[in-house]
Design an enzyme around this catalytic site. Sequence first.
Site, PDB file in Angstrom:
ATOM      1  N   LYS A  31      15.217  11.349  20.770  1.00 58.15           N
ATOM      2  CA  LYS A  31      16.333  11.561  18.735  1.00 58.15           C
ATOM      3  C   LYS A  31      16.604  10.302  18.630  1.00 58.15           C
ATOM      4  CE  LYS A  31      19.164  14.350  17.472  1.00 58.15           C
ATOM      5  NZ  LYS A  31      19.647  13.434  16.505  1.00 58.15           N
ATOM      6  N   ASP A  58      15.191  11.921  13.214  1.00 65.17           N
ATOM      7  CA  ASP A  58      15.703  12.923  12.464  1.00 65.17           C
ATOM      8  C   ASP A  58      15.974  12.322  11.227  1.00 65.17           C
ATOM      9  OD1 ASP A  58      17.726  15.657  12.349  1.00 65.17           O
ATOM     10  OD2 ASP A  58      18.754  14.154  14.105  1.00 65.17           O
ATOM     11  N   LYS A  60      15.604  14.403   8.213  1.00 60.80           N
ATOM     12  CA  LYS A  60      16.595  15.877   7.355  1.00 60.80           C
ATOM     13  C   LYS A  60      16.089  15.240   5.987  1.00 60.80           C
ATOM     14  CE  LYS A  60      19.875  17.456  10.979  1.00 60.80           C
ATOM     15  NZ  LYS A  60      20.100  15.920  11.355  1.00 60.80           N
ATOM     16  N   HIS A  62      15.050  15.736   1.923  1.00 60.44           N
ATOM     17  CA  HIS A  62      14.695  16.979   1.103  1.00 60.44           C
ATOM     18  C   HIS A  62      14.989  16.231  -0.079  1.00 60.44           C
ATOM     19  CE1 HIS A  62      17.704  20.100  -0.144  1.00 60.44           C
ATOM     20  NE2 HIS A  62      16.891  19.997  -1.060  1.00 60.44           N
ATOM     21  N   ASP A  63      14.317  16.206  -1.201  1.00 59.21           N
ATOM     22  CA  ASP A  63      13.964  15.826  -2.266  1.00 59.21           C
ATOM     23  C   ASP A  63      12.666  16.461  -2.824  1.00 59.21           C
ATOM     24  OD1 ASP A  63      13.468  13.810  -4.272  1.00 59.21           O
ATOM     25  OD2 ASP A  63      14.495  12.176  -3.125  1.00 59.21           O
ATOM     26  N   ILE A  64      12.445  16.052  -3.954  1.00 63.50           N
ATOM     27  CA  ILE A  64      11.282  16.160  -4.803  1.00 63.50           C
ATOM     28  C   ILE A  64       9.720  16.283  -3.798  1.00 63.50           C
ATOM     29  CG2 ILE A  64      12.070  16.157  -7.132  1.00 63.50           C
ATOM     30  CD1 ILE A  64       9.789  13.748  -7.584  1.00 63.50           C
ATOM     31  N   THR A 118      24.517  24.145  11.012  1.00 62.10           N
ATOM     32  CA  THR A 118      25.657  24.495  11.677  1.00 62.10           C
ATOM     33  C   THR A 118      26.921  24.328  11.485  1.00 62.10           C
ATOM     34  OG1 THR A 118      25.200  22.795  13.313  1.00 62.10           O
ATOM     35  CG2 THR A 118      24.093  24.784  14.175  1.00 62.10           C
ATOM     36  N   GLN A 189      31.255  20.480  19.529  1.00 59.51           N
ATOM     37  CA  GLN A 189      30.538  22.171  19.668  1.00 59.51           C
ATOM     38  C   GLN A 189      31.194  22.326  19.739  1.00 59.51           C
ATOM     39  OE1 GLN A 189      27.244  21.470  18.352  1.00 59.51           O
ATOM     40  NE2 GLN A 189      26.559  19.635  18.685  1.00 59.51           N
ATOM     41  N   ARG A 210      25.386  14.065  24.206  1.00 60.53           N
ATOM     42  CA  ARG A 210      27.249  12.969  24.775  1.00 60.53           C
ATOM     43  C   ARG A 210      27.124  13.712  26.511  1.00 60.53           C
ATOM     44  NH1 ARG A 210      31.335  14.460  19.781  1.00 60.53           N
ATOM     45  NH2 ARG A 210      28.981  16.245  19.676  1.00 60.53           N
TER      46      ARG A 210
HETATM   47  O1  C5P Z   1      26.325  14.999  21.379  1.00 62.46           O
HETATM   48  P1  C5P Z   1      25.101  15.868  21.345  1.00 62.46           P
HETATM   49  O2  C5P Z   1      24.803  16.975  22.570  1.00 62.46           O
HETATM   50  O3  C5P Z   1      26.588  17.345  20.570  1.00 62.46           O
HETATM   51  O4  C5P Z   1      24.422  15.790  20.072  1.00 62.46           O
HETATM   52  C1  C5P Z   1      23.666  16.890  19.578  1.00 62.46           C
HETATM   53  C2  C5P Z   1      22.604  15.926  18.404  1.00 62.46           C
HETATM   54  O5  C5P Z   1      22.225  17.171  17.979  1.00 62.46           O
HETATM   55  C3  C5P Z   1      23.108  15.374  17.572  1.00 62.46           C
HETATM   56  O6  C5P Z   1      23.145  14.282  17.498  1.00 62.46           O
HETATM   57  C4  C5P Z   1      23.300  15.867  16.475  1.00 62.46           C
HETATM   58  O7  C5P Z   1      23.391  15.846  14.962  1.00 62.46           O
HETATM   59  C5  C5P Z   1      22.620  17.029  16.772  1.00 62.46           C
HETATM   60  N1  C5P Z   1      22.673  18.076  16.371  1.00 62.46           N
HETATM   61  C6  C5P Z   1      23.856  18.892  15.984  1.00 62.46           C
HETATM   62  N2  C5P Z   1      23.296  20.639  15.493  1.00 62.46           N
HETATM   63  C7  C5P Z   1      22.759  21.234  14.704  1.00 62.46           C
HETATM   64  C8  C5P Z   1      21.490  19.782  13.812  1.00 62.46           C
HETATM   65  C9  C5P Z   1      21.683  18.590  14.667  1.00 62.46           C
HETATM   66  O8  C5P Z   1      24.128  19.247  16.684  1.00 62.46           O
HETATM   67  N3  C5P Z   1      22.648  22.313  14.086  1.00 62.46           N
END
Ligand code: C5P
Length: 231
Positions: A31, A58, A60, A62-64, A118, A189, A210
């Site tokens: 990704k 990734d 994301k 978001h526009d017209i 999230t 997280q 990570r």
């Molecule tokens: O390092 P980690 O495992 O937390 O990375 C999760 C990846 O998923 C990051 O690139 C983060 O931006 C993405 N992400 C997320 N939660 C979301 C959407 C994307 O953690 N709801």
Amino acid sequence: MKDVIIACDFAGSEQMLVFLDKFKNTKPYLKIGMELFYAEGPDIVRRIKERGHRIFLDLKLHDIPNTVKKTMKVLSSLDVDMCNLHAGGGKEMMRYAVEGLTRADGTRPLLLAVTQLTSTSQRMLHDELLISSSISDTILAYATNAREAGLDGVVCSPLESPIIHDAIGEDFLTVTPGIRFADSDKGDQVRITTPARARELGSDYIVVGRPITAADDPVAAYEKCCKEFLR
Ligand code: C5P
């Protein structure tokens, strides 16, 4: 097809390529997010594609509708395998996105919707965005809009996969970040699951950053993820 996607949250191409060089025998699905894309431009996507990896871009959008359609056409020509947009842009924007992505031969990358980030809380939804429905109702409604517009799935928590699959269909993809090994640091997280639990909950793809990129042995951590999730 289920797979493990590594979130390559690197600041530049040098770090990215040092990381990829560690993988001698496998070509993981990767990704690429806004940080690396905006730092290096589309060339980083081409270079990684040339090395034989599949790519979830990734960005994301978001526009017209018209702007999203034309941008999706560019992403499609970059030959990415998966990309995404914000379902908050509405059904017409999502339909235009599918049109823009579709190549002359009818093929196209997978297209996913982000429903609610999230980082959005119930309080924020109500007080700042003036949306009176609950977060879970909003997520389901946005996911339903995405399906009706022809998208392939959503990015969500593994804990939401069963609800989305029950309401919208088993074939509607759930691509799920928020993955940690049972014995690893949670970082920032909050609602997390292990790769094995994500499998039980029905996630189609897990996105892992990570726990792999910051591991002492990233290749071993990736293989552990695959073993637990793909079994
Ligand atoms: O390092 P980690 O495992 O937390 O990375 C999760 C990846 O998923 C990051 O690139 C983060 O931006 C993405 N992400 C997320 N939660 C979301 C959407 C994307 O953690 N709801």
